[in-house]
Write an enzyme that holds these catalytic residues in place. Structure first.
Site, PDB file in Angstrom:
ATOM      1  N   LYS A 205      33.990 -47.569  83.783  1.00 43.53           N
ATOM      2  CA  LYS A 205      33.631 -48.692  82.922  1.00 43.53           C
ATOM      3  C   LYS A 205      34.347 -48.544  81.582  1.00 43.53           C
ATOM      4  CE  LYS A 205      30.555 -49.452  79.836  1.00 43.53           C
ATOM      5  NZ  LYS A 205      31.265 -50.359  78.877  1.00 43.53           N
ATOM      6  N   GLU A 279      31.791 -35.868  75.836  1.00 45.46           N
ATOM      7  CA  GLU A 279      32.682 -35.667  74.686  1.00 45.46           C
ATOM      8  C   GLU A 279      32.237 -36.677  73.642  1.00 45.46           C
ATOM      9  OE1 GLU A 279      35.114 -36.335  71.983  1.00 45.46           O
ATOM     10  OE2 GLU A 279      36.529 -37.086  73.476  1.00 45.46           O
ATOM     11  N   CYS A 313      37.476 -39.077  67.298  1.00 42.99           N
ATOM     12  CA  CYS A 313      36.276 -38.237  67.260  1.00 42.99           C
ATOM     13  C   CYS A 313      36.548 -36.895  66.611  1.00 42.99           C
ATOM     14  CB  CYS A 313      35.718 -38.057  68.669  1.00 42.99           C
ATOM     15  SG  CYS A 313      36.949 -37.520  69.865  1.00 42.99           S
ATOM     16  N   GLU A 410      29.232 -39.295  60.830  1.00 40.97           N
ATOM     17  CA  GLU A 410      30.554 -39.681  61.325  1.00 40.97           C
ATOM     18  C   GLU A 410      30.830 -41.129  60.928  1.00 40.97           C
ATOM     19  OE1 GLU A 410      33.121 -39.192  65.407  1.00 40.97           O
ATOM     20  OE2 GLU A 410      31.072 -39.928  65.585  1.00 40.97           O
TER      21      GLU A 410
END
Length: 499
Positions: A205, A279, A313, A410
């Site tokens: 997906k 992850e 990331c 973040e």
């Protein structure tokens, strides 16, 4: 002769008068043609069992060009029934695919890799249009790495006995894979290539804001003659992803994305027999010591946080600079930031493209405002932003403490928080003072310091005198709230083997 000399002097004076202030060169536009992306259909269904099929539901989503806000295409919102069809197709294909000799599976992966290389310009342009990242990144970084991952894992397909996981290791079955929007095609390669090499079949997906290159990859699978059902692609938002990860006939789940969603998936799969790799987010420290080469470090800092608009990331979003060189480094960094070109992702001179979506831009804006409100000093170079699309200037904050939100959360955008340290021990303590543990960077001329720091830092990847360097032969992954499991290298095989 005297007249010629006078003419040369006058010409030189004219050229000097016309030169841009500050000695900076200007660049004429160097646009890549959007037509190179090939035809983009007005609407897309799913890719199931080797065919493009309509969704069982009527809901459709839209993907837009973040640089213009123009709708590119509509695509199907995957339903539970669509996921069921895709998993069933993958399960049916698994019997024959897993029974193929590794050398035969390798042929398909090699073929896919070569087709990706042949169609790299098309894929790079399509990625930039759908994602917003500069064409020079998709062309020079993303696409070469995509092809390299398929080449690399094609080489492993007939050597699994020697991978270190025992003799004749077995595939798991059907892999359900959910990928993010920051590296759509590269994250696809990271997951599909090792899954196929080890004999698994896939239901993938893509992210709801960047589905187009995954759907184009489906065409590549057909062009390569990949057996039907080995790769299936179901589009949609988080509802579709949740249906896929929860499906009882999925043996392996691989997810790359935000930490909150990863935590939810881990809870969802707790107690099941499904293998899971995550992850997730990061808040990496880029640590610069007083003996580091300043110019080289500045380039690494810029690449660490402004590459892909900071949508990375493992971005070096926290700069830890030794106190004695703070002023010198920041002066050089600001000069370099002043040369960055923000604008059209399809211009080959663009350094920073468009923010991927309105929602992500709002997140970056909100956290940057919080940084100012909490007392940090904000700086950004003057640059004219386009009138349409989603844009954010490259920004740095000084006077940041470890308690500031911009140092803890973040941001996932082109925003750098600057902190200082005096000793290596203090640098380690500040770098590790985060719930994340994905990556870090060290800038120093002392090899012994690099090795000591790397052993002390709680990060899955530590770069020395560089940043954001990737290779398919090298494993990547994190600790703590950055997830678990490794992708890439020999280690990336383990996630798809029953060991």
């Amino acid at each position: 002769m005297a007249k010629n000399k006078q003419a040369e002097n006058k010409q030189a004076q004219n050229q000097q008068a016309e030169a841009p202030k500050g000695g900076l060169f200007t660049y004429a536009p160097a646009p890549e043609s959007p037509a190179a992306a090939g035809e983009i259909a007005t609407s897309y269904g799913h890719f199931i069992g080797g065919e493009f099929v309509d969704s069982s539901g009527s809901e459709a989503l839209k993907t837009v060009n973040p640089a213009t806000e123009q709708v590119l295409a509509e695509f199907a919102q995957g339903t539970d029934e669509d996921v069921e069809r895709a998993v069933t197709a993958a399960r049916k294909a698994f019997t024959d695919w897993s029974a193929l000799p590794g050398s035969e599976r390798a042929k398909y992966l090699f073929r896919i890799a070569r087709i990706i290389q042949e169609r790299s310009r098309e894929l790079a342009v399509l990625e930039s249009i759908d994602n917003g990242k500069p064409i020079r990144e998709t062309r020079d970084v993303d696409l070469p790495l995509v092809a390299a991952h398929f080449f690399y894992y094609a080489g492993w397909a007939d050597k699994l006995d020697f991978a270190g996981y025992g003799a004749n290791p077995k595939p798991l079955g059907v892999a359900g894979q959910v990928i993010p929007w920051n590296f759509p095609l590269l994250m696809l390669a990271w997951k599909i290539a090792p899954a196929l090499a080890t004999g698994n079949t896939v239901v993938l997906k893509p992210a709801e804001t960047t589905p187009l290159t995954a759907l184009r990859f489906a065409e590549i699978c057909r062009q390569a003659g990949l057996p039907k059902g080995v790769v299936n692609i179901v589009t949609g938002d988080g509802r579709t992803g949740a249906a896929l990860t929860a499906h009882p006939d999925v043996n392996k789940v691989a997810f790359t994305g935000s930490t909150p969603v990863g935590r939810s998936i881990a809870r969802q799969l707790a107690g099941s027999r499904k293998k899971l790799s995550l992850e997730l987010g990061g808040k990496a420290a880029n640590i610069v010591f007083d003996d580091a080469p300043i110019d080289q470090a500045v380039e690494g800092i810029v690449n660490g946080i402004f590459f892909n608009q900071g949508h990375v990331c493992c971005a070096g979003s926290r700069l830890l600079v030794q106190e004695s060189i703070q002023d010198e480094l920041l002066d050089a960094l600001k000069r370099r930031m002043g040369t960055l070109r923000v604008g059209d992702p399809l211009d080959k001179n663009t350094d920073i493209g468009a923010i991927n979506s309105a929602a992500q831009l709002a997140r970056i804006t909100e956290l940057s405002a919080a940084g100012e409100a909490e007392g940090a000093e904000r700086w950004a170079p003057e640059c004219e932003l386009p009138g349409a699309g989603y844009w954010f200037r490259p920004t740095l904050f000084t006077g940041v403490s470890q308690a500031h939100r911009i140092a803890r959360e973040e941001i996932f955008g082109p925003v750098l928080s600057v902190l200082t340290f005096r000793t290596p021990t203090e640098a380690v303590e500040k770098a590790n003072n985060t719930p994340y543990g994905l990556s870090a960077g060290i800038w120093t001329e002392k090899g012994s310091r690099i090795l000591w720091m790397a052993n002390q830092l709680k990060a899955g990847v530590v770069w020395a005198n560089t940043f954001n360097k990737f290779d398919p032969t090298s494993p990547f992954g994190g600790y703590k709230e950055s997830g678990y499991g490794r992708e890439g290298g020999r280690h990336g095989l383990e996630a798809y083997l029953d060991v």
